[in-house]
Design a protein around this motif. Structure first.
Motif, PDB file in Angstrom:
ATOM      1  N   GLN A   1       0.823  -1.211   0.000  1.00  0.00           N
ATOM      2  CA  GLN A   1       0.000   0.000   0.000  1.00  0.00           C
ATOM      3  C   GLN A   1       0.859   1.263   0.000  1.00  0.00           C
ATOM      4  OE1 GLN A   1       0.257  -2.162   2.426  1.00  0.00           O
ATOM      5  NE2 GLN A   1       0.737  -1.118   4.363  1.00  0.00           N
ATOM      6  N   ARG A   2       2.119   1.144   0.400  1.00  0.00           N
ATOM      7  CA  ARG A   2       3.009   2.306   0.442  1.00  0.00           C
ATOM      8  C   ARG A   2       3.645   2.602  -0.913  1.00  0.00           C
ATOM      9  NH1 ARG A   2       6.365   1.319   6.120  1.00  0.00           N
ATOM     10  NH2 ARG A   2       4.543   0.951   7.458  1.00  0.00           N
ATOM     11  N   LEU A   3       3.415   1.745  -1.895  1.00  0.00           N
ATOM     12  CA  LEU A   3       4.040   1.937  -3.205  1.00  0.00           C
ATOM     13  C   LEU A   3       3.286   2.927  -4.078  1.00  0.00           C
ATOM     14  CD1 LEU A   3       5.148  -1.689  -4.173  1.00  0.00           C
ATOM     15  CD2 LEU A   3       6.580   0.214  -3.420  1.00  0.00           C
ATOM     16  N   VAL A   4       2.046   3.200  -3.755  1.00  0.00           N
ATOM     17  CA  VAL A   4       1.233   4.124  -4.546  1.00  0.00           C
ATOM     18  C   VAL A   4       0.907   5.346  -3.701  1.00  0.00           C
ATOM     19  CG1 VAL A   4      -0.890   4.466  -5.839  1.00  0.00           C
ATOM     20  CG2 VAL A   4       0.261   2.244  -5.916  1.00  0.00           C
ATOM     21  N   VAL A   5       1.324   6.502  -4.183  1.00  0.00           N
ATOM     22  CA  VAL A   5       1.063   7.775  -3.504  1.00  0.00           C
ATOM     23  C   VAL A   5       0.378   8.691  -4.511  1.00  0.00           C
ATOM     24  CG1 VAL A   5       2.049   9.750  -2.293  1.00  0.00           C
ATOM     25  CG2 VAL A   5       3.094   7.488  -2.041  1.00  0.00           C
ATOM     26  N   GLY A   6      -0.912   8.940  -4.311  1.00  0.00           N
ATOM     27  CA  GLY A   6      -1.651   9.726  -5.292  1.00  0.00           C
ATOM     28  C   GLY A   6      -1.657   9.028  -6.643  1.00  0.00           C
ATOM     29  N   ASN A   7      -1.249   9.742  -7.660  1.00  0.00           N
ATOM     30  CA  ASN A   7      -1.165   9.162  -9.011  1.00  0.00           C
ATOM     31  C   ASN A   7       0.198   8.578  -9.309  1.00  0.00           C
ATOM     32  OD1 ASN A   7      -3.836   9.803  -9.894  1.00  0.00           O
ATOM     33  ND2 ASN A   7      -3.204  11.947 -10.130  1.00  0.00           N
TER      34      ASN A   7
ATOM     35  N   MET B   1       0.385   9.420 -16.973  1.00  0.00           N
ATOM     36  CA  MET B   1       1.209  10.109 -17.964  1.00  0.00           C
ATOM     37  C   MET B   1       2.515   9.390 -18.254  1.00  0.00           C
ATOM     38  SD  MET B   1       0.628  14.045 -16.679  1.00  0.00           S
ATOM     39  CE  MET B   1       1.493  14.709 -18.112  1.00  0.00           C
ATOM     40  N   ASP B   2       2.822   8.366 -17.448  1.00  0.00           N
ATOM     41  CA  ASP B   2       4.047   7.571 -17.618  1.00  0.00           C
ATOM     42  C   ASP B   2       5.293   8.459 -17.564  1.00  0.00           C
ATOM     43  OD1 ASP B   2       5.215   5.057 -17.832  1.00  0.00           O
ATOM     44  OD2 ASP B   2       5.515   5.277 -19.989  1.00  0.00           O
ATOM     45  N   ARG B   3       5.273   9.481 -16.711  1.00  0.00           N
ATOM     46  CA  ARG B   3       6.404  10.393 -16.581  1.00  0.00           C
ATOM     47  C   ARG B   3       7.187  10.055 -15.325  1.00  0.00           C
ATOM     48  NH1 ARG B   3       5.234  16.742 -16.286  1.00  0.00           N
ATOM     49  NH2 ARG B   3       4.222  16.113 -14.325  1.00  0.00           N
ATOM     50  N   ILE B   4       8.514   9.989 -15.447  1.00  0.00           N
ATOM     51  CA  ILE B   4       9.379   9.719 -14.305  1.00  0.00           C
ATOM     52  C   ILE B   4       9.649  11.028 -13.567  1.00  0.00           C
ATOM     53  CG2 ILE B   4      11.623   8.853 -13.550  1.00  0.00           C
ATOM     54  CD1 ILE B   4       9.773   6.714 -14.627  1.00  0.00           C
ATOM     55  N   VAL B   5       9.467  11.013 -12.246  1.00  0.00           N
ATOM     56  CA  VAL B   5       9.648  12.207 -11.421  1.00  0.00           C
ATOM     57  C   VAL B   5      10.400  11.833 -10.147  1.00  0.00           C
ATOM     58  CG1 VAL B   5       7.519  13.268 -12.284  1.00  0.00           C
ATOM     59  CG2 VAL B   5       7.466  11.870 -10.189  1.00  0.00           C
ATOM     60  N   ALA B   6      10.796  12.861  -9.402  1.00  0.00           N
ATOM     61  CA  ALA B   6      11.303  12.671  -8.044  1.00  0.00           C
ATOM     62  C   ALA B   6      10.187  13.078  -7.099  1.00  0.00           C
ATOM     63  CB  ALA B   6      12.545  13.510  -7.802  1.00  0.00           C
ATOM     64  N   LEU B   7       9.898  12.248  -6.115  1.00  0.00           N
ATOM     65  CA  LEU B   7       8.787  12.491  -5.205  1.00  0.00           C
ATOM     66  C   LEU B   7       9.315  12.511  -3.777  1.00  0.00           C
ATOM     67  CD1 LEU B   7       5.229  11.102  -5.547  1.00  0.00           C
ATOM     68  CD2 LEU B   7       6.360  10.920  -3.342  1.00  0.00           C
ATOM     69  N   LYS B   8       9.166  13.654  -3.107  1.00  0.00           N
ATOM     70  CA  LYS B   8       9.608  13.797  -1.725  1.00  0.00           C
ATOM     71  C   LYS B   8       8.404  13.660  -0.801  1.00  0.00           C
ATOM     72  CE  LYS B   8      12.865  16.557  -0.393  1.00  0.00           C
ATOM     73  NZ  LYS B   8      13.705  17.734  -0.049  1.00  0.00           N
ATOM     74  N   ILE B   9       8.410  12.618   0.010  1.00  0.00           N
ATOM     75  CA  ILE B   9       7.341  12.397   0.982  1.00  0.00           C
ATOM     76  C   ILE B   9       7.755  13.030   2.303  1.00  0.00           C
ATOM     77  CG2 ILE B   9       6.054  10.677   2.288  1.00  0.00           C
ATOM     78  CD1 ILE B   9       6.232   8.820  -0.059  1.00  0.00           C
ATOM     79  N   LEU B  10       6.970  13.962   2.773  1.00  0.00           N
ATOM     80  CA  LEU B  10       7.316  14.688   3.987  1.00  0.00           C
ATOM     81  C   LEU B  10       7.042  13.836   5.221  1.00  0.00           C
ATOM     82  CD1 LEU B  10       5.840  18.168   3.045  1.00  0.00           C
ATOM     83  CD2 LEU B  10       8.073  17.215   2.523  1.00  0.00           C
ATOM     84  N   SER B  11       7.997  13.780   6.111  1.00  0.00           N
ATOM     85  CA  SER B  11       7.841  12.988   7.324  1.00  0.00           C
ATOM     86  C   SER B  11       6.827  13.644   8.251  1.00  0.00           C
ATOM     87  CB  SER B  11       9.187  12.866   8.045  1.00  0.00           C
ATOM     88  OG  SER B  11       9.610  14.125   8.526  1.00  0.00           O
ATOM     89  N   ALA B  12       6.212  12.822   9.091  1.00  0.00           N
ATOM     90  CA  ALA B  12       5.239  13.353  10.049  1.00  0.00           C
ATOM     91  C   ALA B  12       5.906  14.340  10.998  1.00  0.00           C
ATOM     92  CB  ALA B  12       4.608  12.201  10.830  1.00  0.00           C
TER      93      ALA B  12
ATOM     94  N   PHE C   1       2.477  19.764  -5.619  1.00  0.00           N
ATOM     95  CA  PHE C   1       2.451  19.531  -4.174  1.00  0.00           C
ATOM     96  C   PHE C   1       1.055  19.038  -3.831  1.00  0.00           C
ATOM     97  CE2 PHE C   1       1.477  20.829   0.179  1.00  0.00           C
ATOM     98  CZ  PHE C   1       2.540  20.249   0.851  1.00  0.00           C
ATOM     99  N   ASP C   2       0.951  17.871  -3.174  1.00  0.00           N
ATOM    100  CA  ASP C   2      -0.366  17.282  -2.969  1.00  0.00           C
ATOM    101  C   ASP C   2      -0.374  16.465  -1.685  1.00  0.00           C
ATOM    102  OD1 ASP C   2      -3.008  16.697  -3.453  1.00  0.00           O
ATOM    103  OD2 ASP C   2      -2.678  15.855  -5.449  1.00  0.00           O
ATOM    104  N   GLU C   3      -1.532  15.906  -1.391  1.00  0.00           N
ATOM    105  CA  GLU C   3      -1.724  15.090  -0.197  1.00  0.00           C
ATOM    106  C   GLU C   3      -2.546  13.863  -0.560  1.00  0.00           C
ATOM    107  OE1 GLU C   3      -4.276  13.582   2.992  1.00  0.00           O
ATOM    108  OE2 GLU C   3      -4.968  15.003   1.465  1.00  0.00           O
ATOM    109  N   ASP C   4      -2.166  12.710  -0.007  1.00  0.00           N
ATOM    110  CA  ASP C   4      -2.893  11.471  -0.259  1.00  0.00           C
ATOM    111  C   ASP C   4      -2.968  10.676   1.040  1.00  0.00           C
ATOM    112  OD1 ASP C   4      -4.113   9.301  -1.658  1.00  0.00           O
ATOM    113  OD2 ASP C   4      -2.171   8.296  -1.731  1.00  0.00           O
ATOM    114  N   ARG C   5      -4.166  10.498   1.547  1.00  0.00           N
ATOM    115  CA  ARG C   5      -4.408   9.730   2.771  1.00  0.00           C
ATOM    116  C   ARG C   5      -3.523  10.207   3.929  1.00  0.00           C
ATOM    117  NH1 ARG C   5      -3.293   4.002   0.201  1.00  0.00           N
ATOM    118  NH2 ARG C   5      -1.797   5.361  -0.897  1.00  0.00           N
ATOM    119  N   GLY C   6      -3.417  11.522   4.060  1.00  0.00           N
ATOM    120  CA  GLY C   6      -2.647  12.103   5.152  1.00  0.00           C
ATOM    121  C   GLY C   6      -1.169  12.240   4.877  1.00  0.00           C
ATOM    122  N   THR C   7      -0.731  11.781   3.707  1.00  0.00           N
ATOM    123  CA  THR C   7       0.681  11.885   3.338  1.00  0.00           C
ATOM    124  C   THR C   7       0.876  13.080   2.410  1.00  0.00           C
ATOM    125  OG1 THR C   7       1.045   9.492   3.517  1.00  0.00           O
ATOM    126  CG2 THR C   7       2.603  10.737   2.164  1.00  0.00           C
TER     127      THR C   7
END
Length: 526
Positions: free
Chosen positions: A66-72, A95-106, A139-145
């Protein structure tokens, strides 16, 4: 807890990595006796054939799919970790676009107002569009993340390159510094200050382009009172985290809020030194020692370590590292102009017309050790080519054309002797002053500050308002040798003073105080 083969297959389907039908077909493609019979065997085969990354296979096998999918976004692998959270290489599923995704710690978002501050800084950074700045997409949020999406740069940071392969050639180092300066010039013109320029925040892509990382985001690290410079490695010996001090301007160590464009100039100068020498400007065993060196010690001379550095570049470097912001270049535009003028002066001297990539073997004066080259296959700009050609056209012995006629009677040996004499006189004067201080009967004391309340700004001043130390507060102990005096110790957060106490430091004695916003005991000396 490991999962069964059937659970592994269904988790792959839930993540959108492979359908159940695709998984069955993959398993059936093996000869009967070699077909994967456990989740571990299937995971190994999928990784071996490039259908899964090791990071994904491990997450699914540990029942954390479940941690492998964050938003889209589908996470591919972890590529970094800092004070604000983890950074992943990810793919936009539609969109099949490669990005860098920073997940902010609690923990990074715990401070009241920090999330709004981060959103505001991220919005400002997203408006920046420059070839030398990593682009912020979302910048977005998904299930509190909460997460930040940026351009993915396929390359290495300059810190890793130098540590792995040694100092850069002169031309390459100046080329990279100029690229970073152009990106910062653009950001400053749009009202965004970086505040955390260092080699690890400068990425080199496969085309030889420098990309500035975390543009505008570093201030949030300061705001939440965590690692102000994004590194989990830098701790004082007493356990207080204040980030990486090797590139921090003197004014930033005095007040985290006063940084402006000239602070970025100072940090970029420190970065130039590291690229050419492979070491920080100032050595020190503790963070506090390094901070004090940036505030009090004169910067070293590049030409003492790298004889291929022209005098005009030395002068630019020394000006970038001036202690007072008003003594540095006024802007990145001025830094760029001075470097270009230095290049043009040398071009006029040698008559060079080279504009293309340069031969690395020609970057060092004869008789000197060749520095290890950090990126031998990367294309570079004509700036680097020209700087290295200067050195080819200048074999030893020859009068350095960068030494003005007025001072040409001073040989390099004479200059070094004069420098050593000046240093010796300074040391003697320091010893004399110290002796006078000790003979006066006022030997130094020690202030011990134990921090029990994390997340805030610790500030130590004299009662007259002179600042002794300011840094983000984390659980631990600060041991501070200091002059006998009365000091004020304060802990603040979001502009609110949570703890304020005064403590006396007596000659030759230790004074201790516990900083605790909930239960602040009185100081005591012993």
């Amino acid at each position: 807890m490991a999962v069964s083969l059937d659970q592994f297959v269904h988790s792959l389907a839930d993540c959108g990595l492979m359908s159940i039908e695709e998984c069955r077909a993959f398993i059936d493609s093996f000869p009967h006796e070699l077909r994967p019979k456990t989740a571990e065997q299937l995971a190994r085969e999928l990784v071996a054939q490039g259908r899964l990354t090791k990071f994904q296979a491990q997450a699914i096998y540990q029942n954390k799919s479940q941690r492998l999918v964050v938003g889209n976004y589908l996470l591919l692998e972890r590529i970094g970790r800092g004070g604000m959270g983890d950074v992943f290489k990810a793919r936009h599923q539609k969109m099949d676009r490669i990005v860098a995704l920073k997940i902010l710690s609690a923990a990074a978002m715990k401070s009241p107002g920090a999330l709004k501050r981060f959103q505001r800084e991220a919005k400002a950074a997203a408006k920046l569009a420059h070839p030398n700045i990593v682009t912020a997409h979302d910048f977005d949020e998904d299930r509190g993340t909460h997460f930040l999406v940026t351009e993915y740069v396929d390359g290495e940071n300059l810190s890793a390159i130098v540590k792995q392969r040694g100092p850069l050639s002169l031309g390459r180092a100046v080329d990279y510094i100029l690229q970073a300066a152009r990106g910062l010039e653009y950001a400053h013109a749009n009202g965004v200050i970086h505040r955390d320029i260092k080699p690890s925040n400068l990425l080199l892509d496969k085309q030889g382009t420098i990309k500035i990382l975390d543009m505008g985001i570093a201030r949030v690290n300061e705001f939440v009172g965590q690692m102000a410079f994004g590194s989990a490695e830098e701790l004082t010996s007493s356990g207080v985290i204040v980030g990486t001090p090797d590139y921090m301007s003197p004014e930033q160590s005095t007040d985290l809020r006063v940084a402006d464009a000239r602070s970025d100039i100072y940090s970029l100068g420190c970065t130039l030194y590291f690229l050419l020498t492979g070491q920080p400007v100032f050595a020190g065993e503790t963070v506090l020692q390094k901070i004090m060196a940036h505030r009090e010690q004169p910067p070293p001379f590049l030409r003492e370590i790298r004889g291929d550095v022209p005098e005009c570049l030395e002068n630019i470097f020394q000006k970038m590292l001036a202690k007072r912001p008003q003594d540095r270049q006024r802007s990145m535009t001025e830094v760029i102009a001075e470097i270009q003028k230095c290049i043009a002066s040398r071009q006029q001297t040698t008559g060079s017309t080279s504009q293309g990539p340069y031969a690395l073997d020609d970057t060092v004066r004869s008789g000197q050790a060749k520095p290890a080259e950090a990126a031998s296959q990367q294309p570079v700009s004509a700036v680097g080519s020209l700087l290295d050609e200067w050195l080819v056209a200048e074999p030893e012995p020859v009068r350095d054309p960068f030494v003005s006629t007025r001072s040409s009677f001073l040989t390099r040996r004479m200059k070094r002797r004069l420098l050593r004499l000046a240093i010796a006189l300074g040391v003697i004067a320091g010893i004399a002053l110290t002796a006078a201080f000790l003979l006066s009967g006022r030997s130094p004391g020690t202030l011990v500050v134990e921090i029990a309340s994390p997340n805030g700004i610790l500030e130590i001043t004299t009662l007259h308002g002179a600042l002794v130390l300011q840094c983000p507060a984390s659980p631990g102990t600060v041991v501070l040798p200091t002059r006998p005096d009365k000091y004020r110790v304060k802990l603040s957060r979001d502009g609110v003073d949570l703890f304020v106490r005064e403590v006396n430091v007596h000659p030759g004695a230790r004074a201790s105080i516990v900083v605790n916003a909930a239960d602040a005991p009185q100081p005591h000396g012993h």
